[in-house]
Motif scaffolding. Structure first.
Motif, PDB file in Angstrom:
ATOM      1  N   ILE A  71       0.837  -1.211   0.000  1.00  0.00           N
ATOM      2  CA  ILE A  71       0.000   0.000   0.000  1.00  0.00           C
ATOM      3  C   ILE A  71       0.868   1.255   0.000  1.00  0.00           C
ATOM      4  O   ILE A  71       0.603   2.224  -0.740  1.00  0.00           O
ATOM      5  N   LEU A  72       1.917   1.262   0.824  1.00  0.00           N
ATOM      6  CA  LEU A  72       2.792   2.433   0.869  1.00  0.00           C
ATOM      7  C   LEU A  72       3.502   2.647  -0.455  1.00  0.00           C
ATOM      8  O   LEU A  72       3.675   3.787  -0.915  1.00  0.00           O
ATOM      9  N   THR A  73       3.913   1.562  -1.096  1.00  0.00           N
ATOM     10  CA  THR A  73       4.579   1.680  -2.399  1.00  0.00           C
ATOM     11  C   THR A  73       3.640   2.257  -3.444  1.00  0.00           C
ATOM     12  O   THR A  73       4.016   3.129  -4.237  1.00  0.00           O
ATOM     13  N   GLN A  74       2.392   1.790  -3.442  1.00  0.00           N
ATOM     14  CA  GLN A  74       1.414   2.316  -4.393  1.00  0.00           C
ATOM     15  C   GLN A  74       1.071   3.771  -4.104  1.00  0.00           C
ATOM     16  O   GLN A  74       0.829   4.558  -5.028  1.00  0.00           O
ATOM     17  N   ALA A  75       1.052   4.147  -2.809  1.00  0.00           N
ATOM     18  CA  ALA A  75       0.674   5.509  -2.450  1.00  0.00           C
ATOM     19  C   ALA A  75       1.668   6.545  -2.985  1.00  0.00           C
ATOM     20  O   ALA A  75       1.277   7.670  -3.305  1.00  0.00           O
ATOM     21  N   PHE A  76       2.941   6.175  -3.087  1.00  0.00           N
ATOM     22  CA  PHE A  76       3.965   7.106  -3.557  1.00  0.00           C
ATOM     23  C   PHE A  76       4.363   6.850  -5.005  1.00  0.00           C
ATOM     24  O   PHE A  76       5.310   7.459  -5.502  1.00  0.00           O
ATOM     25  N   VAL A 135     -11.088   2.852  -9.548  1.00  0.00           N
ATOM     26  CA  VAL A 135     -10.818   1.421  -9.451  1.00  0.00           C
ATOM     27  C   VAL A 135      -9.447   1.079 -10.008  1.00  0.00           C
ATOM     28  O   VAL A 135      -8.717   0.242  -9.464  1.00  0.00           O
ATOM     29  N   THR A 136      -9.053   1.727 -11.073  1.00  0.00           N
ATOM     30  CA  THR A 136      -7.801   1.370 -11.745  1.00  0.00           C
ATOM     31  C   THR A 136      -6.632   2.271 -11.362  1.00  0.00           C
ATOM     32  O   THR A 136      -5.500   1.983 -11.744  1.00  0.00           O
ATOM     33  N   ASN A 137      -6.883   3.343 -10.631  1.00  0.00           N
ATOM     34  CA  ASN A 137      -5.805   4.242 -10.228  1.00  0.00           C
ATOM     35  C   ASN A 137      -5.298   3.807  -8.856  1.00  0.00           C
ATOM     36  O   ASN A 137      -5.737   4.303  -7.818  1.00  0.00           O
ATOM     37  N   TYR A 138      -4.342   2.877  -8.860  1.00  0.00           N
ATOM     38  CA  TYR A 138      -3.870   2.305  -7.607  1.00  0.00           C
ATOM     39  C   TYR A 138      -3.091   3.313  -6.770  1.00  0.00           C
ATOM     40  O   TYR A 138      -3.063   3.204  -5.542  1.00  0.00           O
ATOM     41  N   ALA A 139      -2.461   4.267  -7.393  1.00  0.00           N
ATOM     42  CA  ALA A 139      -1.701   5.263  -6.642  1.00  0.00           C
ATOM     43  C   ALA A 139      -2.622   6.118  -5.779  1.00  0.00           C
ATOM     44  O   ALA A 139      -2.361   6.325  -4.584  1.00  0.00           O
ATOM     45  N   LEU A 140      -3.712   6.616  -6.349  1.00  0.00           N
ATOM     46  CA  LEU A 140      -4.651   7.419  -5.578  1.00  0.00           C
ATOM     47  C   LEU A 140      -5.368   6.577  -4.528  1.00  0.00           C
ATOM     48  O   LEU A 140      -5.624   7.049  -3.408  1.00  0.00           O
ATOM     49  N   MET A 141      -5.683   5.334  -4.851  1.00  0.00           N
ATOM     50  CA  MET A 141      -6.317   4.457  -3.870  1.00  0.00           C
ATOM     51  C   MET A 141      -5.388   4.192  -2.695  1.00  0.00           C
ATOM     52  O   MET A 141      -5.808   4.194  -1.532  1.00  0.00           O
ATOM     53  N   GLY A 142      -4.092   3.975  -2.996  1.00  0.00           N
ATOM     54  CA  GLY A 142      -3.125   3.764  -1.921  1.00  0.00           C
ATOM     55  C   GLY A 142      -2.964   4.993  -1.059  1.00  0.00           C
ATOM     56  O   GLY A 142      -2.889   4.906   0.174  1.00  0.00           O
ATOM     57  N   ALA A 143      -2.916   6.177  -1.674  1.00  0.00           N
ATOM     58  CA  ALA A 143      -2.798   7.424  -0.909  1.00  0.00           C
ATOM     59  C   ALA A 143      -4.014   7.632  -0.022  1.00  0.00           C
ATOM     60  O   ALA A 143      -3.890   8.052   1.140  1.00  0.00           O
ATOM     61  N   ALA A 144      -5.203   7.357  -0.553  1.00  0.00           N
ATOM     62  CA  ALA A 144      -6.414   7.512   0.247  1.00  0.00           C
ATOM     63  C   ALA A 144      -6.443   6.516   1.408  1.00  0.00           C
ATOM     64  O   ALA A 144      -6.834   6.868   2.523  1.00  0.00           O
ATOM     65  N   ALA A 145      -6.022   5.280   1.170  1.00  0.00           N
ATOM     66  CA  ALA A 145      -6.010   4.272   2.232  1.00  0.00           C
ATOM     67  C   ALA A 145      -5.032   4.651   3.341  1.00  0.00           C
ATOM     68  O   ALA A 145      -5.333   4.503   4.536  1.00  0.00           O
ATOM     69  N   VAL A 146      -3.867   5.157   2.970  1.00  0.00           N
ATOM     70  CA  VAL A 146      -2.891   5.586   3.972  1.00  0.00           C
ATOM     71  C   VAL A 146      -3.430   6.767   4.772  1.00  0.00           C
ATOM     72  O   VAL A 146      -3.253   6.852   5.993  1.00  0.00           O
ATOM     73  N   THR A 147      -4.102   7.681   4.109  1.00  0.00           N
ATOM     74  CA  THR A 147      -4.669   8.844   4.786  1.00  0.00           C
ATOM     75  C   THR A 147      -5.712   8.436   5.824  1.00  0.00           C
ATOM     76  O   THR A 147      -5.725   8.959   6.947  1.00  0.00           O
ATOM     77  N   VAL A 148      -6.573   7.492   5.467  1.00  0.00           N
ATOM     78  CA  VAL A 148      -7.626   7.056   6.383  1.00  0.00           C
ATOM     79  C   VAL A 148      -7.041   6.262   7.551  1.00  0.00           C
ATOM     80  O   VAL A 148      -7.514   6.376   8.696  1.00  0.00           O
ATOM     81  N   ALA A 149      -6.003   5.479   7.302  1.00  0.00           N
ATOM     82  CA  ALA A 149      -5.420   4.639   8.353  1.00  0.00           C
ATOM     83  C   ALA A 149      -4.467   5.392   9.259  1.00  0.00           C
ATOM     84  O   ALA A 149      -4.180   4.943  10.376  1.00  0.00           O
TER      85      ALA A 149
END
Length: 272
Positions: free
Chosen positions: A31-36, A234-248
């Motif tokens: 998740i962290l790798t996808q977020a950045f 759904v297909t933008n894994y970078a934005l999904m990872g950033a959002a998941a890190v923000t919420v967690a």
């Protein structure tokens, strides 16, 4: 031979622990790798770490509103449920009164009954009272569930606490309220802080109750916002990872902050 066998056993134990650590940390690293990672082809050509993913996810996902709702709901649930749990746990753990056993079993029903079994009839009851889409509807059921566990948690602690300290405080003229808040509560700080972290984590991650109790999205919390954001990207894994890190992130920050006080509370002597 015995020394060689013990070293082999220790090496095997470390290998097993490392294996479990890798399995546990791998999703977090992913998740962290996808977020950045770059969110678009244009960003991929620039290289480096892409912090703009968090800014874009924050604005597009309206997480400023959802995070504020989560903070308001979580703080309300934590403050009310922990205060009531300490009082109820103190009563059940140190006092004997008529019907205390059966009343405590009634509290335990809140742990045994799953949320899915009560959320629908509770929604219709709150709708008749005009409380749907309010803080009472979203936070109230979670307060009740947290009090059920918190009462059990604090009762267990107070039943095993040192009675000599309580008796000494009473001999010195302390009232029951003073014994609880000035003597026992500081000693019980590790248990109370653990309860705070658990209740905050459960409330922050709660999905079903805010979804049902706020159908218009007025009090949509961060996990709900993340689910809707995931459906839009759904297909933008970078934005999904950033959002998941923000919420967690708030849960991780609260845990790391409270961990210091866990250790400090454990090392303080009861008499001190």
């Amino acid at each position: 031979m015995s020394g060689l066998g013990s070293r082999a056993e220790a090496g095997l134990n470390y290998a097993i622990l490392v294996g479990f650590a890798v399995v546990s940390l791998w999703p977090i690293v992913t998740i962290l790798t996808q977020a950045f990672a770059p969110a678009s082809a244009e960003a991929a050509t620039a290289g480096g770490v892409h912090l703009e993913n968090f800014v874009l996810a924050w604005s597009e996902g309206r997480f400023s509103t959802y995070m504020l709702n989560s903070v308001v709901v979580s703080v309300t649930v934590v403050v009310v449920s922990v205060a009531v749990s300490v009082l109820a746990g103190w009563a059940f753990g140190t006092m004997t009164f008529r019907g205390s056993t059966w009343l405590f079993y009634l509290f335990l029903l809140g742990i045994m009954v799953p949320t899915e079994a009560i959320v629908v009839p509770l929604f219709f009851d709150l709708r008749q009272l005009g409380l749907v889409n309010t803080l009472v509807a979203v936070a109230g059921p979670q307060v009740a569930q947290s009090i059920a566990f918190g009462t059990y948690w604090m009762r267990t602690y107070f039943r095993s606490s040192d009675r000599a300290i309580t008796e000494a405080a009473i001999i010195d003229g302390a009232a029951p309220r003073q014994v609880l808040w000035r003597v026992q509560a500081p000693i019980a700080r590790p248990a109370i802080l653990t309860l705070v972290v658990l209740v905050f984590m459960w409330t922050w991650n709660e999905f079903l109750i805010p979804l049902v109790m706020s159908p218009t999205g007025t009090l949509r919390t961060a996990p709900l916002g993340l689910a809707f954001f995931q459906g839009q990207h759904v297909t933008n894994y970078a934005l999904m990872g950033a959002a998941a890190v923000t919420v967690a992130a708030p849960v991780v920050i609260v845990y790391l902050f409270a961990q210091r006080y866990f250790i400090a509370g454990m090392t303080e002597g009861a008499v001190k």
